[in-house]
Design an enzyme around this catalytic site. Structure first.
Site, PDB file in Angstrom:
ATOM      1  N   ARG A 226       0.852  -1.190   0.000  1.00 62.25           N
ATOM      2  CA  ARG A 226       0.000   0.000   0.000  1.00 62.25           C
ATOM      3  C   ARG A 226       0.887   1.238   0.000  1.00 62.25           C
ATOM      4  O   ARG A 226       1.964   1.262   0.597  1.00 62.25           O
ATOM      5  CB  ARG A 226      -0.913   0.016   1.227  1.00 62.25           C
ATOM      6  N   HIS A 274      -1.655   0.844  -9.752  1.00 64.40           N
ATOM      7  CA  HIS A 274      -2.348  -0.067  -8.832  1.00 64.40           C
ATOM      8  C   HIS A 274      -3.130  -1.131  -9.596  1.00 64.40           C
ATOM      9  O   HIS A 274      -4.326  -1.354  -9.382  1.00 64.40           O
ATOM     10  CB  HIS A 274      -3.287   0.718  -7.910  1.00 64.40           C
TER      11      HIS A 274
END
Length: 311
Positions: A226, A274
Site C-alpha cells: 500500500r 495499482h
C-alpha cells in the site's frame, strides 16, 4: 437462506456480473446493487469497497461485511459495529494476478531490464553479465496467501528466496524470518525486496531510510503493498545514493500521483497504476458464495479479519 438480501456496493459493472452468479447458484438470495437496497431490515450481508455510514442503524440485521477487494485498510473500523465480522476477498484471480505481476517485476530486475531501457534511450549497445536465478536473493515482506503464492512461483524458478512476517511461518523452500529482531538478517540477504505487507499502524512508513540501509547496495524494490507504507523522500534519497538500484511501484500515496510528482519521470522507477492484482468478478462472487455457505454452516470464513491485528 430464505428472503435474505445480499447488498453489493462497489463497481456496478462488476456487480451485474456478481448478480448473474448469484442468480444461477443461489436464486433464493435477493441480490441487490446499491443504491437499490429494498427492505433494509432484510440486508444480512454487504459487499463493499466503501460501506455507507451508520451501518448499524441503516441495516439493523447486517451479519457480515465483505470487502470487495483483497484489502480492508480502506475501512474505518471505528465506525463499524464492533461485533460485525469483516471478511477480505480471497479468490484465485487476485492470487494469480499478483503472482504474474511480481514474477514479471522480479525477472525484470534480475535480468537488468531497467538498465537496458536506459541504455536504449542513450543509444548504447552494452551487454551486462547474466546471473543465474540461484545467485539472486529475493525477499518477500508478508507471508499471507499472496506472499506464499509469489514465493512458490519464485522458488520454482530457482531463486534463493526468503520471507519475513510479524508471526512465524513455515514455507517450503523458503528461509522464513519473523519479528523485528530477525528483520535485519532478512534484509541483509535480500537483493530484490518485494513488499506485500497489509497496511496497518505498524506498517505505515515501514519502507524508510533505516530499512533501505539494511539492504545490500544496489538492491531492487518491488512495492505492491500500500502507498502509505513507503516514505517517498527516503526512496528518492536511496535511489540517488545507489543504495536502491531500481524500484517497481504499483502503489503510491496519493493515488493517482499529482502531475509534478518526482516518481513520474524518475529514470530508476517503473510506475504502474495499482493494477498488480484485481478482483475477478466471477470468481469473486463464487468465493463469497462459498463463504456464505461456511457462515450458514457455522464454519470459519476464509479471509475473516482479526481486528486487533488489522488483517
Amino acid at each position: 437462506m430464505g428472503t435474505t438480501t445480499f447488498l453489493y456496493k462497489s463497481d456496478p459493472v462488476r456487480g451485474r456480473q456478481w448478480a448473474e452468479v448469484f442468480r444461477h447458484r443461489a436464486p433464493e438470495i435477493d441480490f441487490r446493487i446499491w443504491p437499490d437496497v429494498g427492505d433494509p431490515t432484510r440486508v444480512r450481508f454487504l459487499a463493499a469497497w466503501e460501506p455507507p455510514d451508520n451501518l448499524a442503524m441503516r441495516f439493523p440485521n447486517l451479519e457480515v461485511l465483505f470487502s470487495s477487494g483483497a484489502g480492508v485498510d480502506q475501512f474505518d473500523f471505528a465506525a463499524l459495529p464492533p461485533a460485525l465480522p469483516v471478511v477480505r476477498m480471497v479468490e484465485p484471480g487476485i492470487v494469480r494476478g499478483m503472482v504474474e505481476y511480481v514474477t514479471h517485476a522480479v525477472l525484470g530486475l534480475h535480468r537488468d531490464m531497467p538498465r537496458y531501457r536506459r541504455q536504449q534511450q542513450e543509444g548504447q549497445w552494452r551487454p551486462l553479465p547474466v546471473r543465474p536465478a540461484g545467485e539472486r536473493r529475493v525477499g518477500v515482506l508478508g507471508l499471507g496467501s499472496l506472499g506464499q503464492a509469489v514465493l512458490a512461483q519464485l522458488v520454482g524458478m530457482g531463486f534463493d528466496c526468503a520471507g519475513w512476517s510479524r508471526s512465524r511461518h513455515a514455507v517450503d523452500g523458503v528461509q522464513c524470518h519473523a519479528g523485528a529482531d530477525e528483520l535485519p538478517v532478512f534484509l541483509a540477504r535480500t537483493d530484490i525486496l518485494v513488499c506485500l505487507l497489509p497496511l496497518t499502524d505498524s506498517t505505515r512508513r515501514f519502507l524508510d531510510a533505516r530499512l533501505f540501509s539494511m539492504l545490500p547496495s544496489d538492491a531492487g524494490l518491488v512495492h505492491v503493498g500500500r502507498g502509505p507504507q513507503l516514505v517517498v523522500a527516503d526512496l528518492l534519497a536511496a535511489l540517488a545514493s545507489g543504495q536502491i538500484g531500481d524500484a517497481v511501484l504499483d502503489v503510491t500515496d496519493p493515488e493517482p500521483l499529482p502531475p509534478a510528482h518526482a516518481f513520474w519521470r524518475h529514470p530508476n522507477i517503473q510506475l504502474t497504476p495499482h493494477i498488480a492484482s484485481m478482483t475477478q468478478p466471477l470468481s469473486a462472487a463464487e468465493a463469497v458464495l462459498d463463504n456464505l455457505r461456511r457462515f450458514e454452516d457455522g464454519e470459519p470464513m476464509l479471509g475473516l479479519i482479526d481486528r486487533a491485528r488489522g488483517y
